[in-house]
Design an enzyme around this catalytic site. Sequence first.
Site, short mmCIF file in Angstrom:
data_model
loop_
_atom_site.label_atom_id
_atom_site.label_comp_id
_atom_site.label_asym_id
_atom_site.label_seq_id
_atom_site.Cartn_x
_atom_site.Cartn_y
_atom_site.Cartn_z
N CYS A 108 27.54 -78.18 1.28
CA CYS A 108 27.56 -79.09 1.15
C CYS A 108 27.00 -79.90 0.49
O CYS A 108 26.64 -81.24 0.63
CB CYS A 108 27.00 -79.53 2.71
SG CYS A 108 27.92 -79.00 4.04
N HIS A 243 23.73 -87.44 3.17
CA HIS A 243 24.32 -86.45 3.67
C HIS A 243 24.88 -86.48 5.15
O HIS A 243 23.86 -86.58 5.75
CB HIS A 243 24.39 -85.15 3.10
CG HIS A 243 24.92 -83.67 4.09
ND1 HIS A 243 26.40 -84.06 3.57
CD2 HIS A 243 25.03 -82.80 4.70
CE1 HIS A 243 27.08 -82.94 4.67
NE2 HIS A 243 25.72 -82.23 5.02
N ASN A 273 30.73 -83.71 9.83
CA ASN A 273 30.21 -83.87 8.64
C ASN A 273 31.49 -83.28 7.56
O ASN A 273 31.48 -82.33 8.41
CB ASN A 273 29.09 -82.73 9.15
CG ASN A 273 28.48 -82.38 7.80
OD1 ASN A 273 28.73 -81.91 6.04
ND2 ASN A 273 27.24 -80.86 8.20
N1 ACO Z 1 27.74 -79.90 24.02
C1 ACO Z 1 26.55 -79.57 25.17
N2 ACO Z 1 25.25 -78.35 24.73
C2 ACO Z 1 25.65 -78.21 23.57
C3 ACO Z 1 26.55 -78.74 22.61
C4 ACO Z 1 27.90 -79.25 22.59
N3 ACO Z 1 28.07 -79.67 21.87
N4 ACO Z 1 26.22 -77.63 21.51
C5 ACO Z 1 24.63 -76.70 22.08
N5 ACO Z 1 24.65 -77.31 23.41
C6 ACO Z 1 23.29 -77.10 23.98
C7 ACO Z 1 22.96 -75.73 23.87
O1 ACO Z 1 23.78 -74.38 24.65
C8 ACO Z 1 21.09 -75.52 24.03
O2 ACO Z 1 21.39 -75.62 26.00
P1 ACO Z 1 20.45 -74.33 26.42
O3 ACO Z 1 18.81 -75.05 26.55
O4 ACO Z 1 20.82 -73.93 27.70
O5 ACO Z 1 20.63 -72.73 26.01
C9 ACO Z 1 21.28 -77.57 24.42
O6 ACO Z 1 22.48 -77.46 24.12
C10 ACO Z 1 20.18 -77.40 23.29
O7 ACO Z 1 21.02 -77.08 22.19
P2 ACO Z 1 19.88 -77.26 20.73
O8 ACO Z 1 20.48 -76.02 20.00
O9 ACO Z 1 18.38 -76.23 20.90
O10 ACO Z 1 20.19 -78.83 20.63
P3 ACO Z 1 19.74 -79.54 19.14
O11 ACO Z 1 19.07 -80.80 19.39
O12 ACO Z 1 18.94 -78.61 18.45
O13 ACO Z 1 21.20 -79.77 18.52
C11 ACO Z 1 22.30 -79.64 16.79
C12 ACO Z 1 21.82 -79.12 17.78
C13 ACO Z 1 23.24 -80.90 16.78
C14 ACO Z 1 23.23 -78.61 15.63
C15 ACO Z 1 20.72 -79.94 15.62
O14 ACO Z 1 20.39 -78.89 15.70
C16 ACO Z 1 21.38 -79.73 13.93
O15 ACO Z 1 21.94 -81.11 13.96
N6 ACO Z 1 21.17 -79.13 13.08
C17 ACO Z 1 20.89 -79.55 11.99
C18 ACO Z 1 22.66 -78.94 11.93
C19 ACO Z 1 23.29 -79.38 10.18
O16 ACO Z 1 22.43 -80.49 9.45
N7 ACO Z 1 23.67 -78.32 9.89
C20 ACO Z 1 24.60 -78.71 8.59
C21 ACO Z 1 24.07 -78.49 6.98
S1 ACO Z 1 24.75 -77.24 6.02
C22 ACO Z 1 26.23 -77.56 6.78
O17 ACO Z 1 27.00 -78.79 6.90
C23 ACO Z 1 27.14 -76.74 6.55
#
Ligand code: ACO
Length: 318
Positions: A108, A243, A273
């Site tokens: 990315c 990003h 993204n």
């Molecule tokens: N819809 C509904 N529920 C969901 C979803 C979804 N799409 N995805 C996850 N959940 C649930 C999980 O299963 C979890 O449920 P549980 O508590 O029953 O286990 C709950 O939501 C919380 O999940 P978390 O992973 O803790 O959620 P978080 O607030 O951390 O958000 C996210 C997840 C959006 C992925 C966040 O962590 C994030 O943005 N991380 C950075 C990701 C990033 O920047 N990636 C790109 C970098 S590199 C590249 O681009 C390849």
Amino acid sequence: MRISGIGSAVPRQIVTNEMLSSFLDTSDEWITTRTGIKQRRVITEEKFEQLAVEAARKAIADAGLTPDSIELIVCSTTTSPFITPSLACIVRESLQIPSPAMDLNGACAGFLYALDAADAYIKSKKAKTILLISADNMSRIVDWTDRRTCVLFGDAAAAVVLTDAGDDFRAILLRTEDNGTCLLAKNSSGNSPFIKEKTEPIALQMEGQKVFKHAVASAQADISKVLKLAGIAKEKINHFLLHQANIRIIDFIRKTLGLPENKFNHNIERYGNTSSASIPLLMDELYHAGQLRRGDMLLLNAFGAGFVSGACVLEWNK
Ligand code: ACO
């Protein structure tokens, strides 16, 4: 180095959060509040390489040049359907550009990695006019049954033409740290009779919270360092182009810098993204919306799998 031309191309198909919730256990409310994404573009009938070609064609035309004036093509991508030829070679052939062409994997942060490479070519006078394309087809490498990852990404291509017509880049820095198993996607091991343990391809896997923490930490460190290198105060930056991975990451960075919202442009709500295309796609939109003025100072910052990250400060003089 100067950005002399810019262009982008996205697939026609818009996929909204509501459309995703028809086949995934997710909701518009969850995706919007956790990420800021409302919709993304996804390849259906188009070919990925056509998007890269279209973005490149627009950038060359925007620079007022013709394909025969390009001396090097650098393409940042991790998701080309072709292992070989490189995406850069495909664009080269399609636009009849008589130059060397190569792909670069900076995940990315690929746009920053490719800018740094282009800068080295221009500084060493090995090339005066470079076509840089950042294109990713994330919809091809995510698991569409995994709600934790597939909702985050979209497909896009964006391109810039870089020339030696000015000295606009004040500083570019790159950084790479250990990735562990936080963020990975794997090819299959193939069918070599010499390999006993065969492995299947693995769709993109991500430990979201670890990546989130890493993204915030690397962005803070890179932004502060690149400002120092460029010798410019954060208040003098007109546009921060970060990003587009998660609006919460962008907001967090903005708050730690104590700067107003209008300096942090975003389009994540419409594209998700788009990996290495994310920053030049945003830049292209701002430029065509008349929001980038000559003399504006821009700060770009990206992070991605590797872990790789990078930042740069440039004066917009297109
Ligand atoms: N819809 C509904 N529920 C969901 C979803 C979804 N799409 N995805 C996850 N959940 C649930 C999980 O299963 C979890 O449920 P549980 O508590 O029953 O286990 C709950 O939501 C919380 O999940 P978390 O992973 O803790 O959620 P978080 O607030 O951390 O958000 C996210 C997840 C959006 C992925 C966040 O962590 C994030 O943005 N991380 C950075 C990701 C990033 O920047 N990636 C790109 C970098 S590199 C590249 O681009 C390849």
